[in-house]
Design a protein around this motif. Structure first.
Motif, PDB file in Angstrom:
ATOM      1  N   GLN A 119     -36.460  12.697  31.423  1.00 46.61           N
ATOM      2  CA  GLN A 119     -37.700  12.308  32.090  1.00 46.61           C
ATOM      3  C   GLN A 119     -37.563  11.001  32.852  1.00 46.61           C
ATOM      4  O   GLN A 119     -38.516  10.253  32.997  1.00 46.61           O
ATOM      5  CB  GLN A 119     -38.852  12.251  31.090  1.00 46.61           C
ATOM      6  CG  GLN A 119     -39.139  13.585  30.473  1.00 46.61           C
ATOM      7  CD  GLN A 119     -40.303  13.566  29.516  1.00 46.61           C
ATOM      8  OE1 GLN A 119     -40.832  12.511  29.186  1.00 46.61           O
ATOM      9  NE2 GLN A 119     -40.708  14.731  29.067  1.00 46.61           N
ATOM     10  N   GLU A 173     -34.239  16.063  32.266  1.00 44.81           N
ATOM     11  CA  GLU A 173     -34.523  16.285  30.847  1.00 44.81           C
ATOM     12  C   GLU A 173     -34.895  14.987  30.131  1.00 44.81           C
ATOM     13  O   GLU A 173     -35.741  14.983  29.247  1.00 44.81           O
ATOM     14  CB  GLU A 173     -33.324  16.926  30.146  1.00 44.81           C
ATOM     15  CG  GLU A 173     -33.243  18.415  30.325  1.00 44.81           C
ATOM     16  CD  GLU A 173     -34.414  19.150  29.695  1.00 44.81           C
ATOM     17  OE1 GLU A 173     -34.611  19.054  28.472  1.00 44.81           O
ATOM     18  OE2 GLU A 173     -35.132  19.832  30.431  1.00 44.81           O
ATOM     19  N   TYR A 230     -39.603  25.790  38.181  1.00 45.28           N
ATOM     20  CA  TYR A 230     -38.801  25.761  36.953  1.00 45.28           C
ATOM     21  C   TYR A 230     -37.435  26.389  37.213  1.00 45.28           C
ATOM     22  O   TYR A 230     -36.415  25.865  36.779  1.00 45.28           O
ATOM     23  CB  TYR A 230     -39.500  26.511  35.820  1.00 45.28           C
ATOM     24  CG  TYR A 230     -40.540  25.684  35.102  1.00 45.28           C
ATOM     25  CD1 TYR A 230     -40.179  24.582  34.339  1.00 45.28           C
ATOM     26  CD2 TYR A 230     -41.885  26.020  35.167  1.00 45.28           C
ATOM     27  CE1 TYR A 230     -41.129  23.837  33.681  1.00 45.28           C
ATOM     28  CE2 TYR A 230     -42.848  25.272  34.507  1.00 45.28           C
ATOM     29  CZ  TYR A 230     -42.462  24.180  33.766  1.00 45.28           C
ATOM     30  OH  TYR A 230     -43.401  23.434  33.110  1.00 45.28           O
ATOM     31  N   TYR A 249     -37.916  20.012  27.264  1.00 48.86           N
ATOM     32  CA  TYR A 249     -37.892  21.473  27.190  1.00 48.86           C
ATOM     33  C   TYR A 249     -37.835  22.144  28.548  1.00 48.86           C
ATOM     34  O   TYR A 249     -37.820  23.369  28.630  1.00 48.86           O
ATOM     35  CB  TYR A 249     -39.137  21.960  26.449  1.00 48.86           C
ATOM     36  CG  TYR A 249     -40.412  21.678  27.193  1.00 48.86           C
ATOM     37  CD1 TYR A 249     -40.923  22.613  28.084  1.00 48.86           C
ATOM     38  CD2 TYR A 249     -41.095  20.487  27.040  1.00 48.86           C
ATOM     39  CE1 TYR A 249     -42.069  22.368  28.788  1.00 48.86           C
ATOM     40  CE2 TYR A 249     -42.255  20.235  27.751  1.00 48.86           C
ATOM     41  CZ  TYR A 249     -42.732  21.176  28.602  1.00 48.86           C
ATOM     42  OH  TYR A 249     -43.871  20.934  29.317  1.00 48.86           O
ATOM     43  N   LEU A 250     -37.799  21.386  29.609  1.00 49.97           N
ATOM     44  CA  LEU A 250     -37.915  21.969  30.947  1.00 49.97           C
ATOM     45  C   LEU A 250     -36.818  22.977  31.254  1.00 49.97           C
ATOM     46  O   LEU A 250     -37.085  24.074  31.747  1.00 49.97           O
ATOM     47  CB  LEU A 250     -37.915  20.866  32.004  1.00 49.97           C
ATOM     48  CG  LEU A 250     -39.101  19.912  31.969  1.00 49.97           C
ATOM     49  CD1 LEU A 250     -38.893  18.772  32.951  1.00 49.97           C
ATOM     50  CD2 LEU A 250     -40.377  20.643  32.269  1.00 49.97           C
ATOM     51  N   GLN A 272     -45.175  27.205  40.170  1.00 53.93           N
ATOM     52  CA  GLN A 272     -44.561  26.488  39.053  1.00 53.93           C
ATOM     53  C   GLN A 272     -43.382  27.277  38.495  1.00 53.93           C
ATOM     54  O   GLN A 272     -42.352  26.697  38.150  1.00 53.93           O
ATOM     55  CB  GLN A 272     -45.588  26.232  37.946  1.00 53.93           C
ATOM     56  CG  GLN A 272     -46.600  25.169  38.286  1.00 53.93           C
ATOM     57  CD  GLN A 272     -47.698  25.082  37.247  1.00 53.93           C
ATOM     58  OE1 GLN A 272     -48.273  26.099  36.854  1.00 53.93           O
ATOM     59  NE2 GLN A 272     -47.984  23.876  36.804  1.00 53.93           N
ATOM     60  N   ALA A 283     -39.876  16.160  37.608  1.00 59.38           N
ATOM     61  CA  ALA A 283     -39.418  17.521  37.879  1.00 59.38           C
ATOM     62  C   ALA A 283     -40.354  18.198  38.869  1.00 59.38           C
ATOM     63  O   ALA A 283     -41.079  19.120  38.546  1.00 59.38           O
ATOM     64  CB  ALA A 283     -39.352  18.309  36.582  1.00 59.38           C
ATOM     65  N   ARG A 284     -40.334  17.722  40.106  1.00 60.37           N
ATOM     66  CA  ARG A 284     -41.139  18.363  41.150  1.00 60.37           C
ATOM     67  C   ARG A 284     -40.419  18.239  42.471  1.00 60.37           C
ATOM     68  O   ARG A 284     -39.696  17.276  42.725  1.00 60.37           O
ATOM     69  CB  ARG A 284     -42.536  17.808  41.233  1.00 60.37           C
ATOM     70  CG  ARG A 284     -42.615  16.342  41.589  1.00 60.37           C
ATOM     71  CD  ARG A 284     -44.026  15.911  41.749  1.00 60.37           C
ATOM     72  NE  ARG A 284     -44.240  15.635  43.153  1.00 60.37           N
ATOM     73  CZ  ARG A 284     -45.305  15.044  43.625  1.00 60.37           C
ATOM     74  NH1 ARG A 284     -46.274  14.697  42.844  1.00 60.37           N
ATOM     75  NH2 ARG A 284     -45.431  14.810  44.907  1.00 60.37           N
ATOM     76  N   LEU A 297     -34.853  24.179  38.901  1.00 53.50           N
ATOM     77  CA  LEU A 297     -34.188  23.175  38.069  1.00 53.50           C
ATOM     78  C   LEU A 297     -32.797  23.629  37.652  1.00 53.50           C
ATOM     79  O   LEU A 297     -31.892  22.813  37.491  1.00 53.50           O
ATOM     80  CB  LEU A 297     -35.019  22.883  36.817  1.00 53.50           C
ATOM     81  CG  LEU A 297     -36.324  22.122  37.026  1.00 53.50           C
ATOM     82  CD1 LEU A 297     -37.073  22.040  35.704  1.00 53.50           C
ATOM     83  CD2 LEU A 297     -36.072  20.752  37.598  1.00 53.50           C
TER      84      LEU A 297
END
Length: 91
Positions: free
Chosen positions: A82, A80, A65, A2-3, A61, A86-87, A68
């Motif tokens: 994973q 997505e 987001y 869902y990112l 944060q 995501a950092r 991305l």
């Protein structure tokens, strides 16, 4: 999974609330007005901090987001799935 959807929602919330980067425009109006000097319809003007608090995340944060969405599609797919955290990594 869902990112990226969450990042797109953040960008859309900023668009709806009229949050923008930069300084006041030439008419002296600020981020809460559109380019022709008309204010949006919200009584309490939102900031990125307000949006972050409503989403129960930090302002950093929120920025991460949004970053991305600047990735190339291949990297977005990896994030997505994973397979990649995501950092941001500072160099």
């Amino acid at each position: 999974m869902y990112l990226l959807k969450f990042a797109k929602c953040i960008v859309e919330l900023e668009r709806i609330y009229g949050v923008r980067d930069g300084r006041a425009n030439l008419e002296g109006s600020n981020q809460y007005t559109n380019g022709i000097g008309e204010s949006n319809n919200f009584t309490h003007q939102k900031t990125q901090t307000d949006i972050a608090q409503e989403l129960d995340i930090t302002k950093q944060q929120l920025h991460n987001y949004k970053k991305l969405l600047a990735l190339i599609p291949e990297l977005q797919d990896i994030v997505e799935e994973q397979d990649l955290k995501a950092r941001a990594v500072s160099l």
